[in-house]
Design an enzyme around this catalytic site. Structure first.
Site, PDB file in Angstrom:
ATOM      1  CG  PHE A 140      43.927  33.713  33.052  1.00 49.95           C
ATOM      2  CD1 PHE A 140      43.810  32.610  32.213  1.00 49.95           C
ATOM      3  CD2 PHE A 140      43.809  34.984  32.498  1.00 49.95           C
ATOM      4  CE1 PHE A 140      43.566  32.765  30.858  1.00 49.95           C
ATOM      5  CE2 PHE A 140      43.563  35.147  31.131  1.00 49.95           C
ATOM      6  CZ  PHE A 140      43.443  34.038  30.310  1.00 49.95           C
ATOM      7  CG  ASP A 225      48.679  39.381  35.539  1.00 46.23           C
ATOM      8  OD1 ASP A 225      48.037  40.435  35.382  1.00 46.23           O
ATOM      9  OD2 ASP A 225      48.528  38.375  34.818  1.00 46.23           O
ATOM     10  CE  LYS A 254      40.676  41.066  31.812  1.00 45.97           C
ATOM     11  NZ  LYS A 254      41.686  40.049  32.104  1.00 45.97           N
TER      12      LYS A 254
HETATM   13  C1  LIG Z   1      42.556  39.094  31.387  1.00 44.40           C
HETATM   14  C2  LIG Z   1      43.838  38.793  32.043  1.00 44.40           C
HETATM   15  C3  LIG Z   1      45.014  38.588  31.309  1.00 44.40           C
HETATM   16  C4  LIG Z   1      45.022  38.535  29.802  1.00 44.40           C
HETATM   17  O1  LIG Z   1      44.678  39.756  29.246  1.00 44.40           O
HETATM   18  P1  LIG Z   1      44.303  39.821  27.678  1.00 44.40           P
HETATM   19  O2  LIG Z   1      44.133  41.288  27.430  1.00 44.40           O
HETATM   20  O3  LIG Z   1      43.058  39.040  27.497  1.00 44.40           O
HETATM   21  O4  LIG Z   1      45.451  39.242  26.930  1.00 44.40           O
HETATM   22  C5  LIG Z   1      46.188  38.393  32.003  1.00 44.40           C
HETATM   23  N1  LIG Z   1      46.216  38.387  33.340  1.00 44.40           N
HETATM   24  C6  LIG Z   1      45.106  38.570  34.079  1.00 44.40           C
HETATM   25  C7  LIG Z   1      45.208  38.580  35.567  1.00 44.40           C
HETATM   26  C8  LIG Z   1      43.876  38.771  33.467  1.00 44.40           C
HETATM   27  O5  LIG Z   1      42.776  38.924  34.198  1.00 44.40           O
END
Ligand SMILES: *Cc1c(COP(=O)(O)O)cnc(C)c1O
Length: 399
Positions: A140, A225, A254
């Site tokens: 994700f 990520d 986050k």
């Molecule tokens: C939450 C998340 C995102 C997206 O972040 P947003 O601030 O909601 O755009 C991207 N990568 C990972 C691994 C995430 O957990």
């Protein structure tokens, strides 16, 4: 449901786009790992705003930093130099092998920046027309178009096509499949060292090292990520550090400002050469207010050794959860995760268990219908975690 809750719920239905399915809770206040709803009921927060409130809600020092900065300077745009950005960059870069930072406002935006940097680095620095990003099944990376294409899940792109080209996906833990997917068009591999939305799945150290070796051998970039798993959550400052690898670019968001919108990428000096003045920008990115708050958060994470605490507390919790699994093997099918990024997979339908936990005052997330996903503040008291497991055991025994 109480009248107070129903009133909030009705306003939401009247006023907001139908883009979320929400928990039956209206939260009005938070402190540490505690939340209170409109009826004054208290909850233990094992979700922390989806790994955002790493330091807990309304942390005193973070509030003080926010208040002080709010009377000094909020925003002037990136047309100006601002010390707050530099202090944050210095702190963040002290935690890894990277040499350059770029600030933005969210996880998806951080991944967009990482993808753009990788493509532009290939074109402008390497002189190769390589644009493709390879990602892993069940990943994700966010909901903007590029991040959505990287995520590659049809349920999320339903109704939104066409998505940008230049993304392909391979199964995780399969180096041969990755190697077969790499071509002269490949710019980078992008992955989460611990897949979060995918159900709390840590990639194996061997696989992560194998991916890095392949990237080096094929001379393409590795992007990690770290939006969810970063900033101490897994027991190291960055999740990739469990495998001792050196990704060229990482994306962060986050927990960065403990709840203020804030994102970043960190790049090696070499990969950072892909951007030059004018190649990428955002109005709000690295604004003085968010930067000052984020710098305070990173300072506290480092000073209080919260990654280490997450490792220790998380390991003890995992042991207790594994013992619970031993006692109830028919109810708990797997316990996985690293540090305070944990998943307890139930053998049966998790919805009723999750609802019962909520009734008992414990907030967590239910992923894929059967995995209880825990992302508590890194500062959470161990007694709260033990109490959660006790209540979970009572609930599972009654089933
Ligand atoms: C939450 C998340 C995102 C997206 O972040 P947003 O601030 O909601 O755009 C991207 N990568 C990972 C691994 C995430 O957990």
């Amino acid at each position: 449901m109480s009248q107070a809750f129903e009133a909030v719920k009705q306003q939401e239905a009247d006023l907001l786009c139908r883009s979320y399915s929400r928990y039956p809770l209206a939260i009005v206040r938070g402190k540490g790992a505690r939340l209170w709803d409109v009826d004054g009921r208290e909850y233990v927060d094992l979700l922390a705003g989806i790994a955002v409130a790493g330091l807990g809600h309304c942390h005193e020092e973070v509030c003080a930093a926010l208040e002080a900065q709010s009377r000094k300077l909020w925003h002037v745009s990136n047309l100006f130099y601002q010390q707050e950005q530099l202090d944050l960059a210095r702190l963040l870069l002290s935690t890894s092998h990277h040499g350059k930072a770029f600030f933005c406002n969210s996880g998806a935006e951080a991944n967009e920046a990482a993808i753009k940097l990788a493509r532009r680095y290939m074109r402008k620095i390497k002189g190769r027309d390589a644009c493709e990003i390879i990602t892993l099944n069940e990943c994700f990376h966010g909901r903007t178009f590029g991040a959505l294409a990287a995520t590659g899940r049809e349920s999320l792109s339903d109704g939104f096509t066409p998505l940008p080209e230049g993304f392909r996906q391979v199964p995780a833990e399969d180096l041969a499949a990755l190697e077969a997917a790499i071509s002269p068009l490949t710019a980078a591999v992008m992955l989460e060292a611990v897949q979060g939305e995918g159900g709390v799945k840590p990639l194996s150290i061997d696989y992560l090292r194998g991916v890095e070796a392949l990237c080096r051998q094929k001379d393409i970039l590795l992007i990690c990520d770290e939006v969810q798993a970063g900033l101490g959550r897994t027991g190291k400052f960055w999740a990739f550090q469990h495998a001792d690898i050196r990704p060229d670019i990482i994306s962060v968001a986050k927990a960065l400002a403990n709840g203020l919108p804030m994102g970043a990428i960190l790049a090696t000096d070499e990969a950072g050469r892909g951007f030059e003045a004018g190649s990428h920008a955002t109005t709000f990115g690295g604004g003085a207010l968010a930067s000052a708050v984020a710098a305070k958060c990173v300072e506290i994470l480092l000073r209080d050794r919260l990654p280490q605490r997450a490792a220790e507390v998380g390991a003890r919790f995992k042991d207790q959860a594994l013992a619970l699994q031993k006692r109830l093997p028919d109810a708990v099918s797997e316990v996985r995760g690293l540090g305070l990024m944990l998943g307890i997979e139930l053998a049966g339908d998790g919805k009723a268990v999750w609802e019962d936990l909520l009734r008992h005052g414990f907030i967590c997330n239910l992923s894929h219908g059967r995995t209880l996903r825990l992302l508590p503040p890194l500062t959470i008291e161990e007694a709260d975690l033990t109490a959660f497991l006790q209540v979970l055991e009572e609930i599972l025994r009654k089933q």
